[in-house]
Design an enzyme around this catalytic site. Structure first.
Site, PDB file in Angstrom:
ATOM      1  N   LYS A  54     -43.189  17.021  69.577  1.00  0.00           N
ATOM      2  CA  LYS A  54     -43.492  16.742  70.982  1.00  0.00           C
ATOM      3  C   LYS A  54     -44.946  17.087  71.286  1.00  0.00           C
ATOM      4  O   LYS A  54     -45.669  16.309  71.920  1.00  0.00           O
ATOM      5  CB  LYS A  54     -42.558  17.546  71.899  1.00  0.00           C
ATOM      6  CG  LYS A  54     -41.168  16.965  71.984  1.00  0.00           C
ATOM      7  CD  LYS A  54     -40.166  17.901  72.642  1.00  0.00           C
ATOM      8  CE  LYS A  54     -38.758  17.298  72.541  1.00  0.00           C
ATOM      9  NZ  LYS A  54     -37.681  18.203  72.890  1.00  0.00           N
ATOM     10  N   GLN A  98     -36.730  23.852  75.645  1.00  0.00           N
ATOM     11  CA  GLN A  98     -35.997  23.325  74.488  1.00  0.00           C
ATOM     12  C   GLN A  98     -34.602  23.949  74.404  1.00  0.00           C
ATOM     13  O   GLN A  98     -34.457  25.177  74.425  1.00  0.00           O
ATOM     14  CB  GLN A  98     -36.799  23.625  73.207  1.00  0.00           C
ATOM     15  CG  GLN A  98     -36.218  23.026  71.953  1.00  0.00           C
ATOM     16  CD  GLN A  98     -36.257  21.495  71.951  1.00  0.00           C
ATOM     17  OE1 GLN A  98     -37.260  20.885  72.322  1.00  0.00           O
ATOM     18  NE2 GLN A  98     -35.169  20.871  71.535  1.00  0.00           N
ATOM     19  N   ASP A 121     -37.056  16.447  81.569  1.00  0.00           N
ATOM     20  CA  ASP A 121     -35.822  16.188  80.815  1.00  0.00           C
ATOM     21  C   ASP A 121     -34.749  15.592  81.713  1.00  0.00           C
ATOM     22  O   ASP A 121     -33.742  15.075  81.224  1.00  0.00           O
ATOM     23  CB  ASP A 121     -35.289  17.502  80.216  1.00  0.00           C
ATOM     24  CG  ASP A 121     -35.427  17.546  78.698  1.00  0.00           C
ATOM     25  OD1 ASP A 121     -35.664  16.486  78.089  1.00  0.00           O
ATOM     26  OD2 ASP A 121     -35.283  18.641  78.141  1.00  0.00           O
TER      27      ASP A 121
END
Ligand code: NDP
Length: 296
Positions: A54, A98, A121
């Site tokens: 990422k 994460q 997200d």
């Protein structure tokens, strides 16, 4: 029939190039640099690989990448304090924590502490509610990537029969909401669905998000259907570790009209959509028009 292969790797490269073009214009015309902060707690090997990837792709499209690697023993209070700082930081437009988090940390509490406008997200309860009610939201990256590929392949999806196998909050449910938003007739199937094969055979669009290697055989696929295989399963075959999806690719490719391979289908689209969401968040934060084709 031999299915058209939907090349997620190539499509993701196209999305990243579009994002990079927008980022360059934002810099040149407004002096703005979209920034993505990724928070990793602990040393989970798979998470470390994702975070590295990422960060690399964020920098490649010209955005600022802020990596926060925290010790496995980090307290909830310290993690929440970091999120508060990132929420208040005007150079950070997107925040991603994460998952999975170590078990002593409450994921829901942590995710819901992120400013919904920076929740790239799309897991914050406000964004879930906005998506569910058809309002502008941040959309979870994996289903957004699937939607982009479907729109690219079909143009309009209205009236198509869609079956989503899997009802997780990360993939199945938001995928179903997005397909409904595009006026598909949507069925969500799960582990308690009766006669799953019959349900799948109805689908013009079949999305598999189960996490069971090759559980959907070719004869569950309607001839000509588009199959989106979200599953990523590591199995041993002929003495080697290989990645396979939730669909029996060889069997389904003989019947389907189009299919995403694993690897090289949905997977690469997920990070591309994370970058697209960060760009969208930056545009919204600055009252600028959103990039076309990169949102739901
Ligand atoms: P979850 O484990 O959270 O959800 C799996 C879903 O599949 C559940 O709703 C479950 O039903 C359903 N299910 C399980 N067994 C069956 C069965 N025998 N028949 C029908 N339905 C079944 O998984 P995720 O949604 O997080 O992920 C799904 C897959 O997608 C995984 O392989 C994961 O690795 C992959 N993935 C890929 C991403 C990418 O970037 N390409 C990103 C995210 C995930 P029930 O609710 O009834 O238990």
């Amino acid at each position: 029939m031999t299915a058209t292969i939907i090349d997620g790797k190539a499509f993701a490269a196209k999305v990243r190039a579009e994002v990079a073009g927008h980022v360059a214009r934002l810099k040149e015309e407004r002096g703005l640099v979209p920034g993505l902060a990724v928070v990793l707690v602990g040393e989970d090997p798979a998470s470390q690989v994702y975070v590295k990837s990422k960060g690399k792709q964020t920098v490649e499209v010209g955005m600022a990448s802020f990596e926060h690697k925290l010790d496995r023993e980090t307290s909830e209070a310290d993690l929440l304090a970091l999120i508060d700082r990132l929420n208040a930081d005007p150079t950070v437009h997107g925040i991603l924590v994460q998952l999975p988090l170590p078990s002593h940390l409450n994921s829901e509490l942590v995710i819901n502490r992120i400013d919904p406008a920076k929740d790239v997200d799309g897991f914050h309860i406000s964004n879930v509610g906005l998506l569910g009610t058809g309002q502008k939201s941040m959309v979870p990256c994996t289903p957004l990537g699937c939607l982009m590929m479907l729109r690219d392949h079909h143009g309009k999806l209205a009236g198509m029969e869609a079956v989503v196998v899997g009802r997780s909050n990360i993939v199945g449910k938001p995928m179903a909401q997005l397909l409904l938003g595009d006026s598909c007739t949507v069925t969500i199937a799960h582990s308690r669905t009766k006669d799953l094969g019959e349900v799948c055979r109805r689908a013009d669009i079949l999305v598999a998000a189960v996490g069971r290697p090759e559980m959907i055989p070719g004869d569950w696929v309607k001839p000509g259907a588009t199959v989106i295989d979200v599953g990523i399963n590591r199995i041993e075959r002929d003495g080697k570790q290989v990645l396979v999806g939730d669909v029996d690719y060889a069997g389904a490719a003989k019947v389907a009209g189009a299919i995403t391979p694993v690897p090289g289908g949905v997977g690469p689209m997920t990070i591309a959509c994370l970058l697209a969401n960060t760009l969208t968040a930056c545009c919204r934060a600055n009252g600028l028009p959103e990039p076309e084709g990169l949102t739901a």
